[in-house]
Write a protein that holds these residues in place. Structure first.
Motif, PDB file in Angstrom:
ATOM      1  N   PRO A 162     -10.851  -8.962  11.163  1.00 45.68           N
ATOM      2  CA  PRO A 162     -12.179  -8.371  10.961  1.00 45.68           C
ATOM      3  C   PRO A 162     -12.150  -6.913  10.478  1.00 45.68           C
ATOM      4  N   CYS A 163     -10.983  -6.393  10.182  1.00 40.13           N
ATOM      5  CA  CYS A 163     -10.816  -4.943  10.020  1.00 40.13           C
ATOM      6  C   CYS A 163     -11.730  -4.314   8.968  1.00 40.13           C
ATOM      7  N   ILE A 164     -11.830  -4.959   7.806  1.00 36.67           N
ATOM      8  CA  ILE A 164     -12.556  -4.307   6.704  1.00 36.67           C
ATOM      9  C   ILE A 164     -14.040  -4.144   7.057  1.00 36.67           C
ATOM     10  N   THR A 203     -11.443  -5.316  20.922  1.00 38.96           N
ATOM     11  CA  THR A 203     -10.068  -5.814  20.848  1.00 38.96           C
ATOM     12  C   THR A 203      -9.537  -5.783  19.416  1.00 38.96           C
ATOM     13  N   CYS A 204      -8.237  -5.887  19.319  1.00 39.67           N
ATOM     14  CA  CYS A 204      -7.587  -5.953  18.007  1.00 39.67           C
ATOM     15  C   CYS A 204      -7.043  -7.367  17.838  1.00 39.67           C
ATOM     16  N   ASP A 205      -7.614  -8.106  16.872  1.00 45.10           N
ATOM     17  CA  ASP A 205      -7.221  -9.508  16.708  1.00 45.10           C
ATOM     18  C   ASP A 205      -7.203  -9.902  15.232  1.00 45.10           C
ATOM     19  N   GLY A 230      -6.046  -1.662  21.675  1.00 50.33           N
ATOM     20  CA  GLY A 230      -6.964  -2.504  20.923  1.00 50.33           C
ATOM     21  C   GLY A 230      -7.727  -1.700  19.878  1.00 50.33           C
ATOM     22  N   CYS A 231      -8.751  -2.317  19.302  1.00 47.42           N
ATOM     23  CA  CYS A 231      -9.456  -1.701  18.173  1.00 47.42           C
ATOM     24  C   CYS A 231     -10.335  -0.529  18.594  1.00 47.42           C
ATOM     25  N   GLN A 232     -10.673  -0.430  19.882  1.00 42.58           N
ATOM     26  CA  GLN A 232     -11.416   0.758  20.329  1.00 42.58           C
ATOM     27  C   GLN A 232     -10.637   2.040  19.987  1.00 42.58           C
TER      28      GLN A 232
HETATM   29  S1  SF4 Z   1      -8.884  -2.383  12.281  1.00 48.54           S
HETATM   30 FE1  SF4 Z   1      -7.934  -4.436  12.459  1.00 48.54          FE
HETATM   31  S2  SF4 Z   1      -5.732  -4.055  12.812  1.00 48.54           S
HETATM   32 FE2  SF4 Z   1      -6.830  -2.112  13.184  1.00 48.54          FE
HETATM   33  S3  SF4 Z   1      -7.271  -2.156  15.373  1.00 48.54           S
HETATM   34 FE3  SF4 Z   1      -9.071  -3.030  14.409  1.00 48.54          FE
HETATM   35  S4  SF4 Z   1      -8.715  -5.260  14.395  1.00 48.54           S
HETATM   36 FE4  SF4 Z   1      -6.744  -4.251  14.812  1.00 48.54          FE
END
Ligand code: SF4
Length: 495
Positions: free
Chosen positions: A427-429, A416-418, A374-376
């Motif tokens: 939400p990455c940016i 989490t990565c979503d 995930g995003c962690q």
């Molecule tokens: S930055 Fe975006 S794609 Fe990368 S782990 Fe986080 S949520 Fe996922």
């Protein structure tokens, strides 16, 4: 030795995280790699895998006889590869292009050419029929056991022989080929082998050196000190250019989500009419605005937004430790340079050396792959890296630097990565702005603390991050099957 494809995910996880008899040698330039956005695991890794496959065909003398190439994507690459530019990266990799030097402004035209001609020139040497819509196939219901980011390359030759190779993009742009001997990496003999924060502190205590000095000594196993320092300053140049370019580029991000670039407007507002024509003038203009809390906070956010908007637009970025989290380290380093009197090459080098070592400890003890953790594993690790780098560059001691890294990760655990639409945008940016601010806060907290009283060590948080990664539901691991990706009413046009 068993090839990774023959290990089950659970077995490999246990193997990889407990076998500390092996001291994996990871260089600072494995953590900081120049490349093209938007994703280290879904763009840079597959790009390198495609180059390696095409290179293997050439080295074995097979290339002139190849009539067809196909690529199969599995797991997370199949589910979110389209939004992460995996297909684009594979085509450029098969062409033999180098992600470090390929002109980013030519990405679109090169891909359009391949699609319209339905031909690809492998390594720029041998042309074969290739329709990206059919010859890159996403097997969204299939996964390979070793790692969720898997891809298989298949080549057919004139005499109907078939050659196949499977690669795993294991996070941060690192690639492993199925059947590759994992012990190959152990050959570099480091003067101060480090797998854990405890190992690192041991060497610091024993030698009296700071973290960046230990890391610099280790880097001498690959190259001399001058080359390492020049390489790191080059990394900083690419990071700086990325921030500056992102702040001066307006418009919408590609991919169909209709996400507007925000760094451009924010930069304009914060400069309040001051006009600049170079990075240095821009820095002077920013510094002349003082260092009030809100002003500084806005600039840190602006730096991070700029990098990740560039990343989302297939711009040139540095993995730190990944592309999705590429904005955190540059934003915090730019903060250090601009607001903490850090405009000094030696200090910048120290920051990057320390940050890279923390990234490497997380890679060895946990993961840098969102598809695994995930995003962690992305924003959390980048925040920990930046926190440690900033703390040592500002003058904190080794234990304060590691404490800062621990604090930064502790408050990203479980993230989490979503990504919505499988794109590295929402939400990455924004998440990079959060990672940067948390890094600065963690550094301040550590600088104001006595590590003797800390309850949680960096190694404990690395293990906790890995345990959390193992327990995390698959839908939160870069699949876009859960979280924001399923709860936000935004849809992509069919394409
Ligand atoms: S930055 Fe975006 S794609 Fe990368 S782990 Fe986080 S949520 Fe996922």
């Amino acid at each position: 030795m068993l090839g990774p494809g023959r290990l089950t995910g659970v077995f490999y996880s246990t193997f990889a995280k407990t076998n500390f008899l092996l001291h994996e040698a990871i260089s600072v330039f494995d953590i900081f790699k120049i490349g093209i956005g938007p994703s280290s695991s879904h763009t840079l890794g597959p790009w390198q895998a495609a180059r390696r496959f095409a290179g293997m065909l050439k080295d074995k003398g097979i290339l002139p006889n190849v009539t067809k190439v196909r690529v199969l994507l599995y797991g997370s690459l199949a589910k979110t590869g389209k939004g992460h530019g995996t297909d684009i990266a594979i085509q450029l990799g098969l062409c033999g292009e180098d992600p470090v030097t390929f002109p980013v402004e030519q990405v679109g035209s090169r891909i359009n050419d391949i699609a319209s001609m339905q031909k690809i020139i492998l390594l720029g040497l041998h042309e074969v029929e290739f329709d990206p819509r059919e010859d890159i196939e996403s097997l969204i219901t299939e996964s390979l056991p070793y790692h969720p980011n898997a891809l298989t390359f298949l080549a057919e030759t004139i005499d109907r022989a078939s050659i196949a190779e499977t690669y795993y993009s294991v996070g941060g742009g690192f690639v492993v080929k199925e059947g590759e001997d994992l012990s190959d990496k152990e050959e570099v003999d480091l003067p101060f082998p480090v797998n854990t924060a405890d190992n690192l502190l041991h060497w610091c205590r024993k030698t009296g050196m700071s973290i960046h000095e230990v890391v610099l000594e280790n880097e001498s196993s690959w190259r001399n000190e001058i080359e390492t320092k020049q390489g790191l300053l080059n990394i900083w140049e690419v990071m700086k250019s990325c921030i500056y370019r992102g702040c001066y580029t307006a418009g919408m991000l590609p991919g169909g989500l209709q996400v507007k670039r925000r760094a451009f407007e924010l930069n304009k507002r914060l400069l309040a009419g001051k006009s600049v024509s170079s990075y240095n003038e821009w820095m002077e203009a920013i510094s002349s605005g003082g260092n009030g809390f809100k002003y500084t906070l806005d600039w840190v956010s602006c730096f991070a937004l700029a990098v990740n908007e560039e990343n989302a637009s297939f711009g040139r970025v540095v993995t730190a430790p990944t592309n999705g989290a590429a904005g955190v380290v540059p934003a915090v380093l730019q903060y250090f340079v601009t607001f903490c009197d850090g405009n000094d090459d030696e200090k910048i080098i120290q920051f990057l050396l320390t940050a890279a070592e923390v990234g490497s400890i997380f890679k060895k003890g946990a993961t840098l792959s969102a598809a695994m953790g995930g995003c962690q594993a992305e924003i959390g690790v980048s925040s920990a890296m930046a926190a440690a780098g900033l703390t040592e560059a500002i003058g904190g001691n080794q234990r304060q630097a590691l404490m800062a890294a621990e604090i930064a990760m502790e408050h990203h655990l479980g993230l989490t990565c979503d990504p919505i639409g499988g794109l590295v945008q929402v939400p990455c940016i924004e998440r990079n702005t959060m990672g940067a601010i948390k890094a600065i806060t963690a550094s301040q907290l550590a600088l104001q603390s006595t590590p003797d009283y800390a309850k949680v060590s960096l190694d404990a948080v690395v293990k906790t991050m890995w345990d959390t990664a193992v327990d995390m539901h698959l839908k939160y691991k870069e699949t876009s099957d859960g979280g924001l990706a399923t709860n936000v009413p935004l849809s992509l046009p069919e394409c």
